[in-house]
Design an enzyme around this catalytic site. Sequence first.
Site, PDB file in Angstrom:
ATOM      1  N   HIS A   1      59.913  64.038  50.544  1.00 19.95           N
ATOM      2  CA  HIS A   1      61.242  64.439  49.651  1.00 19.95           C
ATOM      3  C   HIS A   1      61.123  64.110  48.289  1.00 19.95           C
ATOM      4  CE1 HIS A   1      63.402  63.423  53.654  1.00 19.95           C
ATOM      5  NE2 HIS A   1      63.392  64.657  53.597  1.00 19.95           N
TER       6      HIS A   1
ATOM      7  N   GLU B   1      62.012  61.025  46.144  1.00 23.23           N
ATOM      8  CA  GLU B   1      61.488  59.582  46.394  1.00 23.23           C
ATOM      9  C   GLU B   1      60.244  59.223  45.834  1.00 23.23           C
ATOM     10  OE1 GLU B   1      61.609  60.002  50.612  1.00 23.23           O
ATOM     11  OE2 GLU B   1      63.817  60.549  50.617  1.00 23.23           O
TER      12      GLU B   1
ATOM     13  N   ARG C   1      65.873  66.994  46.703  1.00 22.12           N
ATOM     14  CA  ARG C   1      65.081  66.418  47.747  1.00 22.12           C
ATOM     15  C   ARG C   1      64.150  67.481  48.534  1.00 22.12           C
ATOM     16  NH1 ARG C   1      66.526  62.708  52.603  1.00 22.12           N
ATOM     17  NH2 ARG C   1      66.859  64.275  54.295  1.00 22.12           N
TER      18      ARG C   1
ATOM     19  N   HIS D   1      58.721  57.316  52.948  1.00 25.37           N
ATOM     20  CA  HIS D   1      59.764  57.753  52.108  1.00 25.37           C
ATOM     21  C   HIS D   1      60.456  56.675  51.368  1.00 25.37           C
ATOM     22  CE1 HIS D   1      60.650  61.349  54.511  1.00 25.37           C
ATOM     23  NE2 HIS D   1      59.693  60.746  55.300  1.00 25.37           N
TER      24      HIS D   1
ATOM     25  N   GLU E   1      60.276  53.678  55.069  1.00 27.93           N
ATOM     26  CA  GLU E   1      61.131  54.012  54.004  1.00 27.93           C
ATOM     27  C   GLU E   1      60.863  52.653  53.133  1.00 27.93           C
ATOM     28  OE1 GLU E   1      63.610  56.058  53.542  1.00 27.93           O
ATOM     29  OE2 GLU E   1      63.644  56.970  55.360  1.00 27.93           O
TER      30      GLU E   1
HETATM   31 ZN   LIG Z   1      62.713  60.587  52.505  1.00 28.85          ZN
END
Ligand SMILES: [Zn+2]
Length: 417
Positions: free
Chosen positions: A177, A180, A237, A305, A380
């Site tokens: 993404h 990020e 993104r 992420h 994440e």
């Molecule tokens: Zn992501």
Amino acid sequence: MRRGLACIALLGLLAFVSTHGPLAGLSVVRVVPETKLKLTLLQRLLAQRQSLDIWKEPACVSCAVDIRLTPLESDDVTSALKEHGFKPTILIDDVQLLLDYQRNQLFKRRSAEFDYGQYHTLDEINDWILNKTNVYKSLTLLFNITKSYEGRMMTGLKISTPSQFTKPAFFIMGGIHAREWISPATAIYMFGQMLDRYKIDSDITKMVDMFDWYLLPITNPDGYAFTWTGDQNRLWRKTRSKHGLCYGVDPNRNWDIQWCETEGASKDPCSETYCGPSAFSEVEVKGVAAFLQGIKGLKGFIDVHSYSQLWMSPWGYTRNLSKDFQQQDAASAAATDALHKVYGTKYAHGSIANTIYIASGTSTDWAYGKIDVKYAFGVELRDTEKYGCLLPEDQIIPSGIETLQGLMALASYVKDN
Ligand SMILES: [Zn+2]
């Protein structure tokens, strides 16, 4: 607490910066559904507004939901939320202010040496890979995956120390993404340490020797390059392929596993979670999948992420637990416990669907479900509460240090199980 104080200090600084720019007035609001009923209601409300940019989806009762709003959307969405009994609060008052601050930091720099405490362009990252493979010739290999939609080569770094036996492999990918930025920055820091401190630090040496390590820092190079082309594009993104009037596919909804079969992926080309016209429609995703299939003995996989501080295992497409969930989650627990010990940063862990939201066609599900990588994770990184995708540079090295401790604990668990 320390982070909280840093936020206040930073916001103090921001107050003196002017707010003109393409994203001036753009805000991020947070709502917290307090009951199951409210959660379902919020999911329905947001599903009716597919073009909204949801930074944090409604996943569970009492979990924060973050929605980025343009000035045009702001009144309409906040009144709709209030009408349904939600109490929206402002997470980021003016995204432009954060961007101004970050850009000022970017302009201030630039020594010839790669600074791990800064965000870097795609070219700088590719130069770093070249440099590392030149300096550590006997330990590293540069690998190319494929060219992106816009023709950028996807380049990665392999670390393989001498061994009498064939080692299992561990693959880490970042930047799927585009916005990020902390994802590639953290992964690059970790691999930099793994090389620079090999044979110096015994824990790192042990970890490096356990696996053949692969790093693909930027999995979505067109999207990442695009985020560097001006404030108006910083929050991009998706990939950059064209679909009717809109651009880009969510490359983490494009993998050939339960592709676009659940509510966690959209068929609308303008949505942030557009799954694409077909599974593997994105040349980048297809290329990485083929590369992963070619790695013998692939035992560990992480797709990195941000944000939310979560360490997650399959499945994403269903709330049912995988047959290996107990071990997968024990590995996540080992990682997050070790990570927590460094600065007290709290990560939650569990299956993707039960921890964050249902998402189908993800890399982690594919690695586990289609090529039998038992220890496949979606992670994440920081933070949870203040900056979202715009994490300040002064958190890169702390994020790298703590995540490296997490990775070490994870590697030991995976090796022995
Ligand atoms: Zn992501």
